[in-house]
Design a protein around this motif. Structure first.
Motif, short mmCIF file in Angstrom:
data_model
loop_
_atom_site.label_atom_id
_atom_site.label_comp_id
_atom_site.label_asym_id
_atom_site.label_seq_id
_atom_site.Cartn_x
_atom_site.Cartn_y
_atom_site.Cartn_z
N LEU A 1 -20.32 31.51 11.08
CA LEU A 1 -19.88 32.86 11.40
C LEU A 1 -19.57 33.01 12.88
O LEU A 1 -18.58 33.64 13.26
CB LEU A 1 -20.95 33.87 10.98
N TRP A 2 -20.41 32.43 13.75
CA TRP A 2 -20.19 32.61 15.18
C TRP A 2 -18.91 31.91 15.63
O TRP A 2 -18.26 32.37 16.58
CB TRP A 2 -21.39 32.08 15.97
N LEU B 1 -16.25 34.06 17.67
CA LEU B 1 -16.01 33.81 19.09
C LEU B 1 -14.57 34.08 19.51
O LEU B 1 -14.33 34.89 20.43
CB LEU B 1 -16.43 32.38 19.44
N PRO B 2 -13.57 33.44 18.89
CA PRO B 2 -12.20 33.75 19.34
C PRO B 2 -11.79 35.18 19.01
O PRO B 2 -11.05 35.82 19.78
CB PRO B 2 -11.34 32.74 18.57
N GLY C 1 -24.33 39.14 10.88
CA GLY C 1 -23.47 39.97 11.71
C GLY C 1 -24.13 41.28 12.10
O GLY C 1 -24.00 41.75 13.24
N THR C 2 -24.85 41.90 11.15
CA THR C 2 -25.55 43.15 11.44
C THR C 2 -26.57 42.97 12.56
O THR C 2 -26.68 43.82 13.46
CB THR C 2 -26.26 43.67 10.18
N PHE C 3 -27.30 41.88 12.52
CA PHE C 3 -28.30 41.62 13.56
C PHE C 3 -27.66 41.52 14.94
O PHE C 3 -28.11 42.17 15.90
CB PHE C 3 -29.05 40.31 13.25
N GLU D 1 -17.58 41.87 13.75
CA GLU D 1 -17.12 42.77 12.69
C GLU D 1 -15.94 42.16 11.92
O GLU D 1 -15.91 42.18 10.68
CB GLU D 1 -16.77 44.15 13.25
N LYS D 2 -14.97 41.56 12.64
CA LYS D 2 -13.84 40.94 11.96
C LYS D 2 -14.23 39.62 11.31
O LYS D 2 -13.69 39.25 10.26
CB LYS D 2 -12.68 40.75 12.94
N ALA D 3 -15.16 38.90 11.93
CA ALA D 3 -15.64 37.67 11.32
C ALA D 3 -16.33 37.96 9.99
O ALA D 3 -16.10 37.27 8.99
CB ALA D 3 -16.61 36.95 12.27
#
Length: 433
Positions: A232-233, A237-238, A97-99, A71-73
């Protein structure tokens, strides 16, 4: 008055107007949550209200785990890409992100249903918790999507609407269900799920209305970018670790107190903890409005604007947040008595936790600054240090001191977060502080 002064005045009015609108939404959230906690506590009693707060804590924890920082990414990527008119990249980030959050929410729901009985019996030692915990699973996917779409709207610079979707709507709708006569624990949990579903659907509709911005693609966009965004990942991740640690910090004292204490203590401490966290209403409301601007200024290398915005954010949070904290320190028993009889036993705990929140209020929003400027890895290590402090303090203090031990642990690791993120910004981006 010169054109430059008029332009400056316009931007000041617009910025502070956005802050006031955000605070208005958070005030709606505050009224809804306080009303929900008060009426639920009065209707359910100290014992069942403890079960309710345990279920609510569990839903928040699992929802955070299943979002995994996406969500923040997405908020950062959408804001940064739209700032240089790369709409297609923003759309790609939004869909991806939605997926992932939808898949995660579904897995979290299934896990909660399967683990409800053993958790209730062997972890919390409260067999009556099993069925309510299974019912609360219905709220996980809706809450996950409501929070995700709220962050996405913030990335579109629709921060006020984003806060309404992720935080402002569901407490009021759940409170309305109680006012309409839903007075059983099971019924309140079903109402919680329905309220989050309504908020998530509103978020989807609002994003759909803004979809035109995702079609814009400027061929010269790369030339305007000072910073190139990672996958995006890699951003998520952090930030996911940070989110999990933060919700664990908020949940662990309650969960450990439930394992070592009585449901009445859990209920009273949960109420006091949530009252102390009302300062987050101010911090998050203002920080959320500023977050996409942090990302945009940083990506375009606008350091003077970034520093100016950061200072305005801290000053505004202090102006609105410090009086809230002082009220908690001076009138703890009165505030708890508003919730219902028997909750005054947590008055000392509320005073202790408000000390940590005072530090947090004076050193606010630097975690958002780190998250929106590509320093999620540093934020992750800072949160890991908080997590270690939380685990050690809770393990040492809660078994012998119960509620007061949980309050002392909470105050220390909350203050640690504000101090640590401010020092990190000073070291990594002195021009932004």
């Amino acid at each position: 008055m010169t054109l430059n002064r008029l332009d400056t005045l316009y931007h000041m009015v617009r910025t502070y107007g956005a802050y006031m609108a955000a605070l208005g939404v958070r005030a709606l959230e505050m009224v809804g949550k306080l009303g929900l906690y008060m009426i639920a506590a009065r209707v359910l009693g100290v014992h069942e209200s403890g079960l309710f707060f345990l279920c609510l804590t569990w839903v928040l924890l699992i929802s955070t785990l299943t979002r995994a920082g996406f969500e923040k990414a997405v908020m950062r990527h959408v804001a940064a890409e739209l700032a240089i008119r790369k709409g297609r990249e923003a759309r790609r980030a939004l869909l991806l992100g939605t997926f992932w959050v939808t898949l995660g929410g579904a897995l979290g729901t299934a896990a909660t249903i399967l683990l409800a009985q053993p958790l209730a019996v062997y972890v919390f030692k409260e067999p009556d918790l099993a069925f309510p915990l299974a019912i609360s699973a219905a709220a996980i996917v809706p809450q996950t999507l409501a929070i995700f779409t709220g962050h996405a709207l913030t990335g579109f610079t629709r921060g006020v609407l984003g806060q309404l979707v992720q935080n402002g709507l569901w407490p009021g709708l759940t409170l309305a269900a109680l006012a309409a006569g839903v007075h059983s624990l099971d019924g309140i949990l079903y109402a919680l799920a329905a309220a989050n579903l309504a908020a998530a659907l509103l978020g989807v509709v609002l994003i759909w209305r803004d979809r035109g911005r995702l079609r814009i693609d400027d061929p010269n966009a790369d030339a305007a970018a000072v910073e190139h965004l990672p996958a995006l990942w890699r951003t998520a991740l952090p930030l996911g670790v940070v989110e999990v640690v933060q919700i664990t910090l908020n949940s662990l004292p309650v969960l450990l107190l439930a394992a070592f204490g009585m449901p009445s203590e859990v209920g009273a401490f949960s109420v006091a903890n949530r009252i102390s966290m009302l300062v987050w209403v101010v911090i998050i409301s203002i920080g959320t409005i500023a977050a996409p601007k942090f990302a945009a200024h940083h990506r375009q290398g606008e350091w003077d604007e970034l520093r100016s915005l950061n200072r305005k954010v801290r000053l505004t949070v202090a102006a609105f947040g410090v009086p809230v904290v002082l009220a908690m320190m001076v009138f703890p028993a009165s505030l708890l008595a508003l919730i219902g009889p028997g909750f005054e036993i947590a008055a000392t705990a509320l005073v202790i936790m408000s000390v940590g929140q005072l530090v947090n209020c004076l050193l606010s929003c630097q975690d958002i600054m780190l998250a929106m400027t590509g320093h999620g890895g540093v934020l992750r290590w800072l949160n890991a240090a908080q997590f270690v402090s939380c685990c050690v303090l809770c393990a040492v203090l809660i078994p012998p001191f119960g509620m007061l031990g949980a309050a002392i642990a909470t105050a220390i690791f909350i203050a640690q977060g504000g101090i640590g993120t401010t020092l990190a910004v000073r070291r990594l981006m002195p021009r932004a502080l």
